[in-house]
Design an enzyme around this catalytic site. Structure first.
Site, PDB file in Angstrom:
ATOM      1  CD  GLN A 129       5.421  -8.480   1.254  1.00  0.00           C
ATOM      2  OE1 GLN A 129       5.038  -9.511   0.234  1.00  0.00           O
ATOM      3  NE2 GLN A 129       4.484  -8.115   1.973  1.00  0.00           N
ATOM      4  CB  CYS A 135       2.183  -9.101  -1.400  1.00  0.00           C
ATOM      5  SG  CYS A 135       0.308  -8.901  -0.835  1.00  0.00           S
ATOM      6  CG  HIS A 275       0.912 -13.135  -0.323  1.00  0.00           C
ATOM      7  ND1 HIS A 275       1.498 -12.127   0.073  1.00  0.00           N
ATOM      8  CD2 HIS A 275       1.812 -14.202  -0.645  1.00  0.00           C
ATOM      9  CE1 HIS A 275       2.850 -12.277  -0.398  1.00  0.00           C
ATOM     10  NE2 HIS A 275       3.019 -13.568  -0.724  1.00  0.00           N
TER      11      HIS A 275
END
Ligand SMILES: *[C@@H]1O[C@H](CO)[C@@H](O)[C@H](O)[C@H]1NC(C)=O
Ligand SMILES: *[C@@H]1O[C@H](CO)[C@@H](O)[C@H](O)[C@H]1NC(C)=O
Ligand SMILES: *[C@@H]1O[C@H](CO)[C@@H](O)[C@H](O)[C@H]1NC(C)=O
Ligand SMILES: *[C@@H]1O[C@H](CO)[C@@H](O)[C@H](O)[C@H]1NC(C)=O
Length: 321
Positions: A129, A135, A275
């Site tokens: 990424q 993400c 995340h």
């Protein structure tokens, strides 16, 4: 497609101040700079050297202890966790509790262990990424790529950048964060996602360049798994396909190398996640369940870009009896 959140919690560990850097440590730093193609100005060099040595000593201390996972130097080792967070994680925690569960359990046992990476050509290589809090787009494409490969036998690589540029109407914020469940809703209502080649990844916010005639992947239905329903997630991964989920990255995760990751300081509330990743399998070792998880920090991080996470992290706070 399925989606679930595993939740975790707080606490920052600043790298220990490296008061006196040894000659060996400076040599190691120079070798690391070469390996990772880093260059700094004079003042910056001194500062990065100190951060690097702080990280290195912290890693050595961790590895000398009795932890279920090992840490190692990697491409992030000249950064403090605060700097890392700013570049690679969601700047604002995403509130996952809006996700309603509509996953229906079925009868029959789940496989004891699953690893979709080994069952066939069902998981694309680990992607990177870069310095962008995207993400959630990689978790989404990874899930859709695998679901399509399992259904059709064709493994496509899908466009994260389209989600970064175009999915704002579904409460997503490009490089500043988003949620896979909301990205799936976007693909569903947008009627398609383009391929990686046709819409290449740039690791920064951009304007939407979606071309409907170039869409190659579609979503028929989004299945959300109720928060804390880890057994539901086992069933989804065991009987259907890899599942997107989110959790909170803590400082020791930045230098994860291998082993079963867990952190006792984890909390269990949906507003803490920063995340999103992809569960591609699960298993059990010495009676302890674990997840096999595909990350999006490139193949040099962790175990060829993946990590093993201790199971049970998704359980709800203990009920008061
Ligand atoms: C190390 O950890 C294992 C598993 O968590 C435990 O069984 C063992 O007692 C620990 N050993 C020490 C010296 O703490
Ligand atoms: C998260 O969203 C839920 C449902 O929309 C809401 O009830 C809750 O207050 C929100 N929490 C935070 C911390 O914003
Ligand atoms: C799944 O979650 C998304 C995002 O929170 C939500 O928009 C959608 O309505 C949910 N779907 C179902 C069927 O509950
Ligand atoms: C990216 O764009 C979104 C809106 O689409 C905005 O909320 C966010 O602040 C931008 N992030 C960066 C890092 O420019």
């Amino acid at each position: 497609m399925a989606w679930l959140l595993l939740l975790a919690g707080a606490a920052l560990l600043a790298p220990a101040a490296a008061s006196e850097v040894t000659a060996e440590e400076e040599q190691l730093f120079k070798a690391w700079m070469l390996q990772h193609g880093r260059r700094y100005g004079v003042g910056e060099y001194e500062r990065r050297l100190r951060v690097f040595v702080g990280n290195k000593r912290h890693i050595e201390g961790h590895n000398a202890g009795n932890s279920s996972f090992q840490m190692a130097l990697n491409q992030f080792s000249d950064m403090t966790f605060a700097e890392f967070k700013k570049l690679y994680l969601w700047s604002e925690p995403q509130n996952c509790s809006a996700t309603r569960g509509n996953f229906l359990r079925s009868d029959g046992p789940c496989p004891e262990a699953v690893d979709w990476r080994k069952k066939g050509n069902f998981v694309t290589p680990v992607k990177n990424q870069g310095p962008c809090g995207s993400c959630w787009t990689f978790s989404t494409t990874g899930c859709l790529e695998s679901a399509i490969a399992i259904a059709t036998g064709k493994l496509l690589s899908l466009a994260e950048q389209q989600l970064v540029d175009c999915a704002q109407a579904f409460n997503n914020h490009g490089c500043s964060g988003g949620l896979p469940s909301q990205a799936f809703e976007y693909i569903l209502y947008n009627k398609g996602l383009m391929g990686e080649d046709a819409y290449p990844y740039r690791a920064q916010n951009g304007t939407c360049k979606f071309q409907p005639d170039k869409a190659i992947a579609f979503v028929k239905d989004v299945i959300n798994i109720t928060q804390y329903d880890e057994a539901g997630m086992v069933e989804a991964v065991g009987k259907h396909n890899p599942v997107s989920f989110a959790f909170e990255v803590m400082s020791d995760f930045m230098h994860y190398r291998k082993g079963v990751y867990s952190n006792p300081r984890c909390e269990h509330t949906p507003d803490k996640v920063n995340h999103a990743v992809l569960a591609v399998g699960y298993g059990e070792e010495d009676g302890r369940p674990y997840w096999i998880v595909k990350n999006s920090w490139g193949p040099l991080w962790g175990m060829d870009g993946c990590f093993i996470a201790g199971g049970g992290a998704g359980k709800a706070p203990e009920p008061l009896l």
